[in-house]
Design an enzyme around this catalytic site. Sequence first.
Site, PDB file in Angstrom:
ATOM      1  N   LYS A  22       0.836  -1.210   0.000  1.00  0.00           N
ATOM      2  CA  LYS A  22       0.000   0.000   0.000  1.00  0.00           C
ATOM      3  C   LYS A  22       0.871   1.261   0.000  1.00  0.00           C
ATOM      4  O   LYS A  22       0.653   2.180  -0.782  1.00  0.00           O
ATOM      5  CB  LYS A  22      -0.892   0.009   1.256  1.00  0.00           C
ATOM      6  CG  LYS A  22      -1.530   1.356   1.526  1.00  0.00           C
ATOM      7  CD  LYS A  22      -2.287   1.396   2.836  1.00  0.00           C
ATOM      8  CE  LYS A  22      -1.458   1.620   4.064  1.00  0.00           C
ATOM      9  NZ  LYS A  22      -1.334   3.000   4.549  1.00  0.00           N
ATOM     10  N   ASN A  23       1.859   1.281   0.900  1.00  0.00           N
ATOM     11  CA  ASN A  23       2.622   2.513   1.067  1.00  0.00           C
ATOM     12  C   ASN A  23       3.552   2.801  -0.103  1.00  0.00           C
ATOM     13  O   ASN A  23       4.187   3.846  -0.154  1.00  0.00           O
ATOM     14  CB  ASN A  23       3.375   2.494   2.403  1.00  0.00           C
ATOM     15  CG  ASN A  23       2.401   2.686   3.572  1.00  0.00           C
ATOM     16  OD1 ASN A  23       1.240   3.033   3.346  1.00  0.00           O
ATOM     17  ND2 ASN A  23       2.870   2.457   4.780  1.00  0.00           N
ATOM     18  N   ARG A  94      -4.187  10.782   4.474  1.00  0.00           N
ATOM     19  CA  ARG A  94      -3.074  11.734   4.488  1.00  0.00           C
ATOM     20  C   ARG A  94      -2.171  11.606   3.266  1.00  0.00           C
ATOM     21  O   ARG A  94      -1.611  12.589   2.795  1.00  0.00           O
ATOM     22  CB  ARG A  94      -2.229  11.522   5.746  1.00  0.00           C
ATOM     23  CG  ARG A  94      -2.910  11.896   7.010  1.00  0.00           C
ATOM     24  CD  ARG A  94      -1.964  11.707   8.154  1.00  0.00           C
ATOM     25  NE  ARG A  94      -0.750  12.491   7.976  1.00  0.00           N
ATOM     26  CZ  ARG A  94      -0.644  13.769   8.275  1.00  0.00           C
ATOM     27  NH1 ARG A  94      -1.639  14.417   8.787  1.00  0.00           N
ATOM     28  NH2 ARG A  94       0.501  14.413   8.066  1.00  0.00           N
ATOM     29  N   CYS A 118      -3.867  13.068  12.988  1.00  0.00           N
ATOM     30  CA  CYS A 118      -4.562  11.800  12.787  1.00  0.00           C
ATOM     31  C   CYS A 118      -4.387  10.947  14.026  1.00  0.00           C
ATOM     32  O   CYS A 118      -3.754  11.371  14.988  1.00  0.00           O
ATOM     33  CB  CYS A 118      -4.046  11.096  11.543  1.00  0.00           C
ATOM     34  SG  CYS A 118      -2.465  10.349  11.789  1.00  0.00           S
ATOM     35  N   ARG A 123       1.453  14.740  13.068  1.00  0.00           N
ATOM     36  CA  ARG A 123       1.994  14.540  11.725  1.00  0.00           C
ATOM     37  C   ARG A 123       2.046  15.819  10.898  1.00  0.00           C
ATOM     38  O   ARG A 123       1.328  15.977   9.906  1.00  0.00           O
ATOM     39  CB  ARG A 123       1.213  13.443  10.989  1.00  0.00           C
ATOM     40  CG  ARG A 123       1.357  12.112  11.677  1.00  0.00           C
ATOM     41  CD  ARG A 123       0.529  11.046  11.028  1.00  0.00           C
ATOM     42  NE  ARG A 123       1.215  10.386   9.931  1.00  0.00           N
ATOM     43  CZ  ARG A 123       0.664   9.398   9.215  1.00  0.00           C
ATOM     44  NH1 ARG A 123      -0.548   9.002   9.458  1.00  0.00           N
ATOM     45  NH2 ARG A 123       1.346   8.823   8.251  1.00  0.00           N
ATOM     46  N   LEU A 127       8.358  19.582   6.808  1.00  0.00           N
ATOM     47  CA  LEU A 127       9.539  19.164   6.042  1.00  0.00           C
ATOM     48  C   LEU A 127       9.235  19.123   4.541  1.00  0.00           C
ATOM     49  O   LEU A 127      10.099  19.445   3.718  1.00  0.00           O
ATOM     50  CB  LEU A 127      10.038  17.797   6.524  1.00  0.00           C
ATOM     51  CG  LEU A 127      10.453  17.751   7.996  1.00  0.00           C
ATOM     52  CD1 LEU A 127      10.778  16.324   8.423  1.00  0.00           C
ATOM     53  CD2 LEU A 127      11.663  18.656   8.238  1.00  0.00           C
ATOM     54  N   ASP A 307       5.218   0.623  11.957  1.00  0.00           N
ATOM     55  CA  ASP A 307       3.988   0.001  11.455  1.00  0.00           C
ATOM     56  C   ASP A 307       3.822  -1.452  11.919  1.00  0.00           C
ATOM     57  O   ASP A 307       2.793  -2.067  11.639  1.00  0.00           O
ATOM     58  CB  ASP A 307       3.951   0.063   9.916  1.00  0.00           C
ATOM     59  CG  ASP A 307       3.784   1.473   9.411  1.00  0.00           C
ATOM     60  OD1 ASP A 307       3.389   2.352  10.200  1.00  0.00           O
ATOM     61  OD2 ASP A 307       4.059   1.716   8.224  1.00  0.00           O
ATOM     62  N   ARG A 399      -8.205  -0.350   5.177  1.00  0.00           N
ATOM     63  CA  ARG A 399      -7.350   0.620   4.478  1.00  0.00           C
ATOM     64  C   ARG A 399      -6.025  -0.019   4.069  1.00  0.00           C
ATOM     65  O   ARG A 399      -5.385   0.447   3.134  1.00  0.00           O
ATOM     66  CB  ARG A 399      -7.060   1.818   5.380  1.00  0.00           C
ATOM     67  CG  ARG A 399      -8.283   2.687   5.631  1.00  0.00           C
ATOM     68  CD  ARG A 399      -7.883   3.921   6.379  1.00  0.00           C
ATOM     69  NE  ARG A 399      -6.648   4.436   5.811  1.00  0.00           N
ATOM     70  CZ  ARG A 399      -5.705   5.061   6.493  1.00  0.00           C
ATOM     71  NH1 ARG A 399      -5.839   5.285   7.764  1.00  0.00           N
ATOM     72  NH2 ARG A 399      -4.616   5.486   5.882  1.00  0.00           N
TER      73      ARG A 399
HETATM   74  N1  EPU Z   1       7.120  14.579  10.365  1.00  0.00           N
HETATM   75  C1  EPU Z   1       7.328  15.897  10.657  1.00  0.00           C
HETATM   76  N2  EPU Z   1       7.266  16.807   9.637  1.00  0.00           N
HETATM   77  C2  EPU Z   1       7.009  16.445   8.347  1.00  0.00           C
HETATM   78  C3  EPU Z   1       6.793  15.072   8.047  1.00  0.00           C
HETATM   79  C4  EPU Z   1       6.854  14.153   9.072  1.00  0.00           C
HETATM   80  O1  EPU Z   1       7.562  16.256  11.798  1.00  0.00           O
HETATM   81  O2  EPU Z   1       6.972  17.312   7.472  1.00  0.00           O
HETATM   82  C5  EPU Z   1       7.159  13.592  11.454  1.00  0.00           C
HETATM   83  C6  EPU Z   1       5.808  12.894  11.640  1.00  0.00           C
HETATM   84  O3  EPU Z   1       4.945  13.677  12.437  1.00  0.00           O
HETATM   85  C7  EPU Z   1       6.197  11.610  12.284  1.00  0.00           C
HETATM   86  C8  EPU Z   1       7.546  11.297  11.651  1.00  0.00           C
HETATM   87  O4  EPU Z   1       8.022  12.537  11.118  1.00  0.00           O
HETATM   88  O5  EPU Z   1       6.336  11.757  13.661  1.00  0.00           O
HETATM   89  C9  EPU Z   1       7.503  10.243  10.564  1.00  0.00           C
HETATM   90  O6  EPU Z   1       6.630  10.645   9.547  1.00  0.00           O
HETATM   91  P1  EPU Z   1       6.860  10.234   8.009  1.00  0.00           P
HETATM   92  O7  EPU Z   1       6.739  11.473   7.199  1.00  0.00           O
HETATM   93  O8  EPU Z   1       8.105   9.433   7.895  1.00  0.00           O
HETATM   94  O9  EPU Z   1       5.609   9.306   7.773  1.00  0.00           O
HETATM   95  P2  EPU Z   1       4.546   9.405   6.626  1.00  0.00           P
HETATM   96  O10 EPU Z   1       5.182   9.578   5.319  1.00  0.00           O
HETATM   97  O11 EPU Z   1       3.477  10.351   7.037  1.00  0.00           O
HETATM   98  C10 EPU Z   1       4.615   6.841   6.115  1.00  0.00           C
HETATM   99  C11 EPU Z   1       3.625   5.712   6.094  1.00  0.00           C
HETATM  100  C12 EPU Z   1       3.207   5.379   7.522  1.00  0.00           C
HETATM  101  C13 EPU Z   1       4.458   4.999   8.303  1.00  0.00           C
HETATM  102  C14 EPU Z   1       5.487   6.148   8.256  1.00  0.00           C
HETATM  103  C15 EPU Z   1       6.802   5.816   8.938  1.00  0.00           C
HETATM  104  C16 EPU Z   1       2.488   6.021   4.017  1.00  0.00           C
HETATM  105  C17 EPU Z   1       1.226   6.336   3.297  1.00  0.00           C
HETATM  106  N3  EPU Z   1       2.452   6.101   5.322  1.00  0.00           N
HETATM  107  O12 EPU Z   1       3.918   7.946   6.710  1.00  0.00           O
HETATM  108  O13 EPU Z   1       2.360   4.244   7.401  1.00  0.00           O
HETATM  109  O14 EPU Z   1       4.115   4.749   9.634  1.00  0.00           O
HETATM  110  O15 EPU Z   1       5.769   6.464   6.866  1.00  0.00           O
HETATM  111  O16 EPU Z   1       7.371   4.683   8.401  1.00  0.00           O
HETATM  112  O17 EPU Z   1       3.480   5.665   3.402  1.00  0.00           O
HETATM  113  C18 EPU Z   1       0.690   2.753   8.061  1.00  0.00           C
HETATM  114  O18 EPU Z   1       0.859   2.173   6.975  1.00  0.00           O
HETATM  115  O19 EPU Z   1       0.002   2.263   9.009  1.00  0.00           O
HETATM  116  C19 EPU Z   1       1.313   4.056   8.270  1.00  0.00           C
HETATM  117  C20 EPU Z   1       0.925   4.911   9.199  1.00  0.00           C
END
Ligand code: EPU
Length: 420
Positions: A22-23, A94, A118, A123, A127, A307, A399
């Site tokens: 999915k991701n 998201r 969320c 989140r 960045l 995850d 999901r």
């Molecule tokens: N963060 C910031 N600022 C930003 C972006 C992220 O502070 O601009 C923080 C977030 O708040 C969080 C951390 O950095 O505390 C990690 O966030 P990241 O951006 O790495 O995660 P994401 O891209 O929002 C993806 C996966 C998540 C998975 C995370 C970490 C997708 C759609 N989602 O989220 O998947 O937990 O990477 O590996 O790819 C899931 O599948 O259940 C899921 C939540």
Amino acid sequence: MAKLLVEKSGPLKGTVKIKGAKNSVLKLMAASILADDSCTIESVPELLDVEVMATLLESLGLKVDYNRETEVIETYPAEDLKCEAPYDLIQKMRASFLVLGPLLAKKGIAKVSMPGGCAIGARPIDLHLKGFQALGAEVTLGHGYIEAKAEHGLVGSEIYLDFPSVGATENIMMAATMAKGQTLIQNAAKEPEIIDLANFLNEMGANVKGAGTDTIRINGVTSLKGAKHQTIPDRIIAATYMVAAAITKGDITIENVVSSHVKPVTAKLREMGVTVEDEDDRIRVYTDGPLKAVDVTTLPYPGFPTDAQAQFMALLAISEGTSVISETVFENRFRHVAEINRMGANVKIEGHSAVIQGVESLQGAQVKATDLRAGAALVLAGLVAEGITEIDEIYHIDRGYPQIEKDIVSLGGKIKRVEI
Ligand code: EPU
């Protein structure tokens, strides 16, 4: 509305085949916005989130053909690409925010609703925005929307991420594919999904190097063509079934998995006394002995995946001794603790850690999935809990798990979906 009824089952045994990640697929779909021709994405799991992304792409003007039987998505470029992604679609998922980078690259302007907090944390997206600004975009926030503009195109730049955010790395990488000159993303995320996206972009004619390391170098090109790509297998679903084998003291062979993608899960299971035999694309997990407590710290890849944290907590809840799980990626990813404690587990939250005192058995209860992985953890707990576990709010599970009941039933587990 539906719920899952899970009954205490014996050891799960058999073979299960993992579908596409999915991701990864959501980002591949977003990347197809960049192409001047049609794109073909294979191994697309049938999931709610995929449907949301398909609807979003269509709302931007792309044509999306999704064959759920063959698991193939074909996207066709928009005749008139829209540059606005509305609130109702972004708030559903998201990952929709990941269209900002490609839209900015292709149109020079994008207006995307700000994702809210969320279930697993605030989140922020700072960045992502910092990256777009470094590429020369003017970013403004107003009325709940983010507008990014680069009238004369984006310009390559050096970007250091304060945290190796998966989403920010992907969004910036997509935006930079068509920027003038070279972009360096430093302290980039190294997840396998990042490599998958980079490979797809390169197949489209982009010039992305270093994905999977902490420095990604992108040399901008003027246009991208269509491409055909096979999505990587879902490492988190694989990890979930590895835990299913351990928690039920079963014997499961997982096929279509990249064993190097689940190394930290393999290592922790072995530390607990579980046997894991891994080949390149198949893993067998089995045990019939006692499960030892272990400590787990979630970290960006190649560390232990956040995850898989909830699923591991279900396992540690019935292991011998005291375990500590430290969650370092998200600040609020322990909402499953209250649910699992309702099933008789003994878990206490102390700051960013959960202290788990193993118990002999769990009891079935009425619980709710508070997020996707939390839901999967409750399914695992339900398989070993006395009696029946009734899981509500399972849309979270839908999901990210295309066929959790089918897989578990095929392994001998007792689970069924009932409409309410
Ligand atoms: N963060 C910031 N600022 C930003 C972006 C992220 O502070 O601009 C923080 C977030 O708040 C969080 C951390 O950095 O505390 C990690 O966030 P990241 O951006 O790495 O995660 P994401 O891209 O929002 C993806 C996966 C998540 C998975 C995370 C970490 C997708 C759609 N989602 O989220 O998947 O937990 O990477 O590996 O790819 C899931 O599948 O259940 C899921 C939540």
